[in-house]
Design a protein around this motif. Structure first.
Motif, PDB file in Angstrom:
ATOM      1  N   CYS A 120       0.827  -1.196   0.000  1.00 56.44           N
ATOM      2  CA  CYS A 120       0.000   0.000   0.000  1.00 56.44           C
ATOM      3  C   CYS A 120       0.865   1.251   0.000  1.00 56.44           C
ATOM      4  O   CYS A 120       0.609   2.202  -0.753  1.00 56.44           O
ATOM      5  CB  CYS A 120      -0.932  -0.016   1.210  1.00 56.44           C
ATOM      6  N   LEU A 121       1.889   1.267   0.822  1.00 57.79           N
ATOM      7  CA  LEU A 121       2.798   2.408   0.893  1.00 57.79           C
ATOM      8  C   LEU A 121       3.480   2.641  -0.455  1.00 57.79           C
ATOM      9  O   LEU A 121       3.501   3.760  -0.971  1.00 57.79           O
ATOM     10  CB  LEU A 121       3.844   2.194   1.991  1.00 57.79           C
ATOM     11  N   PHE A 122       4.019   1.590  -1.051  1.00 59.16           N
ATOM     12  CA  PHE A 122       4.720   1.723  -2.321  1.00 59.16           C
ATOM     13  C   PHE A 122       3.779   2.179  -3.434  1.00 59.16           C
ATOM     14  O   PHE A 122       4.101   3.084  -4.214  1.00 59.16           O
ATOM     15  CB  PHE A 122       5.395   0.411  -2.720  1.00 59.16           C
ATOM     16  N   GLU A 123       2.593   1.589  -3.522  1.00 59.58           N
ATOM     17  CA  GLU A 123       1.654   1.963  -4.579  1.00 59.58           C
ATOM     18  C   GLU A 123       1.169   3.400  -4.419  1.00 59.58           C
ATOM     19  O   GLU A 123       1.031   4.123  -5.406  1.00 59.58           O
ATOM     20  CB  GLU A 123       0.478   0.991  -4.597  1.00 59.58           C
ATOM     21  N   SER A 124       0.921   3.812  -3.188  1.00 61.82           N
ATOM     22  CA  SER A 124       0.492   5.193  -2.941  1.00 61.82           C
ATOM     23  C   SER A 124       1.589   6.173  -3.313  1.00 61.82           C
ATOM     24  O   SER A 124       1.339   7.188  -3.976  1.00 61.82           O
ATOM     25  CB  SER A 124       0.113   5.381  -1.472  1.00 61.82           C
ATOM     26  N   LEU A 125       2.809   5.874  -2.893  1.00 61.45           N
ATOM     27  CA  LEU A 125       3.934   6.755  -3.217  1.00 61.45           C
ATOM     28  C   LEU A 125       4.212   6.798  -4.711  1.00 61.45           C
ATOM     29  O   LEU A 125       4.480   7.861  -5.270  1.00 61.45           O
ATOM     30  CB  LEU A 125       5.190   6.316  -2.471  1.00 61.45           C
ATOM     31  N   SER A 126       4.140   5.658  -5.365  1.00 60.38           N
ATOM     32  CA  SER A 126       4.427   5.646  -6.795  1.00 60.38           C
ATOM     33  C   SER A 126       3.369   6.427  -7.571  1.00 60.38           C
ATOM     34  O   SER A 126       3.679   7.041  -8.590  1.00 60.38           O
ATOM     35  CB  SER A 126       4.550   4.221  -7.324  1.00 60.38           C
ATOM     36  N   GLN A 127       2.146   6.458  -7.068  1.00 62.59           N
ATOM     37  CA  GLN A 127       1.108   7.227  -7.743  1.00 62.59           C
ATOM     38  C   GLN A 127       1.331   8.733  -7.545  1.00 62.59           C
ATOM     39  O   GLN A 127       1.206   9.509  -8.485  1.00 62.59           O
ATOM     40  CB  GLN A 127      -0.264   6.833  -7.237  1.00 62.59           C
ATOM     41  N   ILE A 128       1.685   9.138  -6.353  1.00 62.03           N
ATOM     42  CA  ILE A 128       1.948  10.553  -6.099  1.00 62.03           C
ATOM     43  C   ILE A 128       3.209  11.013  -6.831  1.00 62.03           C
ATOM     44  O   ILE A 128       3.248  12.097  -7.390  1.00 62.03           O
ATOM     45  CB  ILE A 128       2.084  10.826  -4.588  1.00 62.03           C
ATOM     46  N   LEU A 129       4.217  10.181  -6.839  1.00 65.87           N
ATOM     47  CA  LEU A 129       5.492  10.545  -7.460  1.00 65.87           C
ATOM     48  C   LEU A 129       5.548  10.185  -8.937  1.00 65.87           C
ATOM     49  O   LEU A 129       6.610  10.248  -9.556  1.00 65.87           O
ATOM     50  CB  LEU A 129       6.649   9.871  -6.713  1.00 65.87           C
ATOM     51  N   ARG A 130       4.425   9.793  -9.480  1.00 67.59           N
ATOM     52  CA  ARG A 130       4.299   9.439 -10.907  1.00 67.59           C
ATOM     53  C   ARG A 130       5.292   8.357 -11.307  1.00 67.59           C
ATOM     54  O   ARG A 130       6.071   8.496 -12.248  1.00 67.59           O
ATOM     55  CB  ARG A 130       4.449  10.673 -11.774  1.00 67.59           C
ATOM     56  N   LYS A 131       5.289   7.284 -10.528  1.00 68.51           N
ATOM     57  CA  LYS A 131       6.097   6.086 -10.754  1.00 68.51           C
ATOM     58  C   LYS A 131       7.604   6.358 -10.672  1.00 68.51           C
ATOM     59  O   LYS A 131       8.409   5.598 -11.175  1.00 68.51           O
ATOM     60  CB  LYS A 131       5.762   5.435 -12.088  1.00 68.51           C
ATOM     61  N   ASN A 132       7.992   7.428 -10.021  1.00 67.19           N
ATOM     62  CA  ASN A 132       9.396   7.792  -9.892  1.00 67.19           C
ATOM     63  C   ASN A 132       9.794   7.727  -8.416  1.00 67.19           C
ATOM     64  O   ASN A 132      10.154   8.738  -7.821  1.00 67.19           O
ATOM     65  CB  ASN A 132       9.623   9.196 -10.468  1.00 67.19           C
ATOM     66  N   VAL A 133       9.725   6.550  -7.833  1.00 66.41           N
ATOM     67  CA  VAL A 133      10.021   6.377  -6.410  1.00 66.41           C
ATOM     68  C   VAL A 133      11.527   6.228  -6.241  1.00 66.41           C
ATOM     69  O   VAL A 133      12.076   5.136  -6.236  1.00 66.41           O
ATOM     70  CB  VAL A 133       9.271   5.163  -5.821  1.00 66.41           C
ATOM     71  N   GLU A 134      12.177   7.363  -6.140  1.00 67.98           N
ATOM     72  CA  GLU A 134      13.610   7.416  -5.926  1.00 67.98           C
ATOM     73  C   GLU A 134      13.889   8.318  -4.739  1.00 67.98           C
ATOM     74  O   GLU A 134      13.042   9.099  -4.328  1.00 67.98           O
ATOM     75  CB  GLU A 134      14.318   7.953  -7.166  1.00 67.98           C
ATOM     76  N   ARG A 135      15.084   8.216  -4.215  1.00 69.49           N
ATOM     77  CA  ARG A 135      15.458   8.949  -3.008  1.00 69.49           C
ATOM     78  C   ARG A 135      15.217  10.453  -3.158  1.00 69.49           C
ATOM     79  O   ARG A 135      14.636  11.095  -2.299  1.00 69.49           O
ATOM     80  CB  ARG A 135      16.915   8.676  -2.678  1.00 69.49           C
TER      81      ARG A 135
ATOM     82  N   GLU B 176       6.474  15.938   2.564  1.00 67.14           N
ATOM     83  CA  GLU B 176       5.180  16.162   3.224  1.00 67.14           C
ATOM     84  C   GLU B 176       4.132  15.162   2.742  1.00 67.14           C
ATOM     85  O   GLU B 176       3.332  14.668   3.531  1.00 67.14           O
ATOM     86  CB  GLU B 176       4.693  17.604   3.024  1.00 67.14           C
ATOM     87  N   GLY B 177       4.185  14.820   1.469  1.00 69.64           N
ATOM     88  CA  GLY B 177       3.268  13.816   0.941  1.00 69.64           C
ATOM     89  C   GLY B 177       3.557  12.434   1.490  1.00 69.64           C
ATOM     90  O   GLY B 177       2.642  11.668   1.796  1.00 69.64           O
ATOM     91  N   VAL B 178       4.831  12.130   1.638  1.00 68.94           N
ATOM     92  CA  VAL B 178       5.241  10.843   2.208  1.00 68.94           C
ATOM     93  C   VAL B 178       4.708  10.720   3.638  1.00 68.94           C
ATOM     94  O   VAL B 178       4.133   9.706   4.023  1.00 68.94           O
ATOM     95  CB  VAL B 178       6.773  10.685   2.178  1.00 68.94           C
ATOM     96  N   PHE B 179       4.887  11.785   4.419  1.00 67.95           N
ATOM     97  CA  PHE B 179       4.423  11.763   5.804  1.00 67.95           C
ATOM     98  C   PHE B 179       2.906  11.636   5.892  1.00 67.95           C
ATOM     99  O   PHE B 179       2.376  10.920   6.748  1.00 67.95           O
ATOM    100  CB  PHE B 179       4.876  13.006   6.559  1.00 67.95           C
ATOM    101  N   LEU B 180       2.188  12.326   5.008  1.00 72.51           N
ATOM    102  CA  LEU B 180       0.728  12.224   5.017  1.00 72.51           C
ATOM    103  C   LEU B 180       0.262  10.806   4.685  1.00 72.51           C
ATOM    104  O   LEU B 180      -0.670  10.286   5.299  1.00 72.51           O
ATOM    105  CB  LEU B 180       0.114  13.215   4.023  1.00 72.51           C
ATOM    106  N   ILE B 181       0.920  10.189   3.723  1.00 70.27           N
ATOM    107  CA  ILE B 181       0.552   8.822   3.344  1.00 70.27           C
ATOM    108  C   ILE B 181       0.829   7.853   4.487  1.00 70.27           C
ATOM    109  O   ILE B 181      -0.020   7.030   4.831  1.00 70.27           O
ATOM    110  CB  ILE B 181       1.295   8.404   2.058  1.00 70.27           C
ATOM    111  N   VAL B 182       2.007   7.959   5.091  1.00 66.85           N
ATOM    112  CA  VAL B 182       2.342   7.067   6.202  1.00 66.85           C
ATOM    113  C   VAL B 182       1.361   7.283   7.346  1.00 66.85           C
ATOM    114  O   VAL B 182       0.913   6.327   7.984  1.00 66.85           O
ATOM    115  CB  VAL B 182       3.801   7.288   6.664  1.00 66.85           C
ATOM    116  N   ASP B 183       0.991   8.536   7.590  1.00 66.83           N
ATOM    117  CA  ASP B 183       0.048   8.842   8.664  1.00 66.83           C
ATOM    118  C   ASP B 183      -1.334   8.244   8.402  1.00 66.83           C
ATOM    119  O   ASP B 183      -2.023   7.826   9.328  1.00 66.83           O
ATOM    120  CB  ASP B 183      -0.062  10.351   8.854  1.00 66.83           C
TER     121      ASP B 183
END
Length: 89
Positions: free
Chosen positions: A8-23, A31-38
């Motif tokens: 769930c975390l990876f799919e949510s992040l990849s959607q927000i970051l437009r499939k560019n989940v890099e450091r 801020e988006g990462v923190f909101l998703i984890v929260d």
């Protein structure tokens, strides 16, 4: 259960970051990462494991830029309301 949360975390992040989940992208959109984890985990309790529901809760739309200031303000306002009602109970 852990696989479900991490997926769930990876799919949510990849959607927000437009499939560019890099450091670098993660750091630029922290801020988006923190909101998703929260939204997924709160106080060690798993709240959600469906990435679509998580994205709805953080008010993200795929056709917009990553999390605007307005959506962050809405999340903060919602948190204030929840704290207010928990105190009043």
């Amino acid at each position: 259960m852990l696989v479900s949360v991490l997926s769930c975390l990876f799919e949510s992040l990849s959607q927000i970051l437009r499939k560019n989940v890099e450091r670098r992208c993660l750091l630029d959109n922290m801020e988006g990462v923190f909101l998703i984890v929260d939204e997924i985990i709160d106080g060690g309790v798993i709240l959600e494991s469906d990435p679509q529901l998580v994205l709805q809760k953080v008010n993200y739309r795929a056709d917009e830029n990553p999390l605007s200031e307005q959506s962050v303000a809405q999340v903060l306002q919602s948190a204030k309301e929840q704290i207010k009602w928990s105190i009043l109970k």
